[in-house]
Write an enzyme that holds these catalytic residues in place. Structure first.
Site: not given
Length: 449
Positions: A60, A63, A197, A200
């Site tokens: 990238c 990056c 989550c 979850c």
């Protein structure tokens, strides 16, 4: 070495160097800490420190441009804030846990390590340092006011801290998984979850409630467990967990398989009972030879199915075994119901027969007894596979007429010898001794009559 060979050798060195450069934006000499699924939990999640973590891909361009600024910020913040980097192209599961969809993505792991915040500032070392110090000030103020309580690393999972309603979900870790699950004779349903989550969190109360019911109905033969995959990343990686929640089924000697059913309590319980019935032997058919057999069986099961079979002199061993065979087939068919199965010979437990409305006729007979409510239902149809199946099927869906057990409790149970498996024998007739009878006198008496 020839000129051409020398050029090839130098090209190889250059190519190798370029390859390594593309695949390693950071080195051990930098103040940037390289993070992987192996060390992320130890370094970040269980740390008291505030962390800024870059998720990057070596190829990238953005990056690559950020790399010198990230290194510079890491050096400036050394000992104050920790700066890390994850090769999310190589460690996609780790990036996926934190919703990384583009590169570079920078996240701040503060007081609550399971609720990382997105870094929204500029990608210069000055901006990164300013943002980090601001986050530190906020963390310190929270601790000072008592709101933060230090940090929230997730060392105690939501299931461990959830109270009595979650007590039957077994918390599994990298350390205890093999001994608890893989070496177990039980069937396991294991949820891999992340505390942050949403799906979850929605599953959590259903999973906990199902765990309690499954434990009760299978007598612990099927268990529900949970793995915090953000803490025990090696375990999640071992089983290819890439999203949350992921549920897998483990049975001894078999490869784990994905659970693909619904996520309500009833769905989970139904699947668990199916697994139980697939693996469980047929229930034992016990003869009622004393009070303990009746009491222990009926107290331990939702229903106990009691058959009263004809006397052995009426059927012989072959006939009785035929009736018992029918019972065994039905017990196997309905084994997921976890019912108790009993039988007695007609007349052996006459008081019990009377309390169940059988009482001296119509053998073979069958009654289904709920010992908790002291109610029973009688088989009205034939004592055959079809007749009993219809009877039990109606009971299993809550239909059929019931009546209270006579006297409101089980009648006195006689202690009897168990059946020896043989044909019955008539009682031996007493021999009559006629040696002292004068037959001449008997003849005289007949003549006189």
């Amino acid at each position: 070495m020839g000129a051409l060979s020398g050029k090839r050798f130098l090209l190889g060195i250059v190519s190798c160097t370029l390859f390594l450069a593309v695949n390693s934006l950071y080195s051990s000499s930098d103040d940037v800490i390289e993070l992987t699924p192996t060390n992320f939990n130890r370094e970040v999640i269980q740390s008291d420190s505030l962390w800024l973590v870059e998720f990057y891909a070596p190829w990238c361009g953005h990056c690559q441009r950020l790399t010198p600024e990230w290194k510079k910020a890491a050096t400036a913040l050394k000992g104050v804030v920790k700066i890390g980097a994850v090769d999310a192209d190589k460690h996609q599961s780790l990036g996926g846990q934190y919703g990384v969809k583009g590169f570079p993505t920078i996240k701040i792991f503060g007081a609550n390590k399971h609720k990382a915040e997105d870094y929204q500032g500029a990608r210069t070392s000055d901006a990164i340092v300013d943002s980090a110090l601001s986050a530190v000030r906020s963390l310190v103020k929270d601790r000072l006011s008592g709101r933060g309580g230090g940090y929230s690393s997730g060392k105690q999972s939501s299931y461990e801290s959830g109270g009595s309603n979650k007590k039957d979900v077994i918390e599994l870790t990298d350390d205890n998984f093999d001994k608890t699950v893989m070496d177990s004779d039980s069937v396991w349903l294991v949820e891999f979850y992340a505390p942050w989550c949403g799906h979850c969190k929605n599953l959590e109360p259903e999973w906990a409630s199902a765990a309690t019911e499954v434990k009760e109905q299978t007598k612990g033969k099927v268990k529900l467990g949970a793995v915090d995959a953000t803490v025990h990343q090696m375990l999640a990686s071992r089983y290819g967990v890439r999203g949350f929640p992921t549920i897998k089924i483990f049975q001894k000697g078999e490869e784990p398989v994905d659970y693909d059913g619904g996520r309500t309590k009833s769905d989970i319980v139904a699947r668990a009972l199916d697994l139980f019935s697939e693996n469980a032997p047929a229930p034992e058919i016990l003869e009622i030879i004393n009070e303990d057999v009746l009491k222990q069986t009926c107290d331990a099961h939702q229903l106990c199915i009691i058959s009263v079979l004809p006397h052995i002199l009426d059927t012989g061993a072959a006939g009785r075994n035929a009736y018992l065979e029918v019972m065994l087939k039905m017990a196997d068919k309905y084994k997921r119901k976890i019912w108790g199965w009993l039988w007695t010979e007609a007349g052996a437990q006459f008081d019990l027969e009377s309390s169940l409305g059988i009482g001296g006729f119509g053998y073979p007979a069958m009654a289904a007894v709920n010992a908790r409510k002291m109610k029973f239902a009688l088989l009205k149809g034939s004592f055959s596979e079809q007749g009993i199946n219809e009877f039990l099927r109606e009971l299993s869906v809550g239909r059929g007429s019931t009546a209270p057990v006579g006297g409101g409790a089980f009648a006195k149970i006689n202690t009897v010898e168990p059946w020896d498996g043989k044909d019955g024998e008539l009682p031996a007739e007493e021999d009559i001794d006629l040696s002292d009878v004068d037959l001449d006198d008997w003849d005289t008496q007949k003549d006189e009559l």
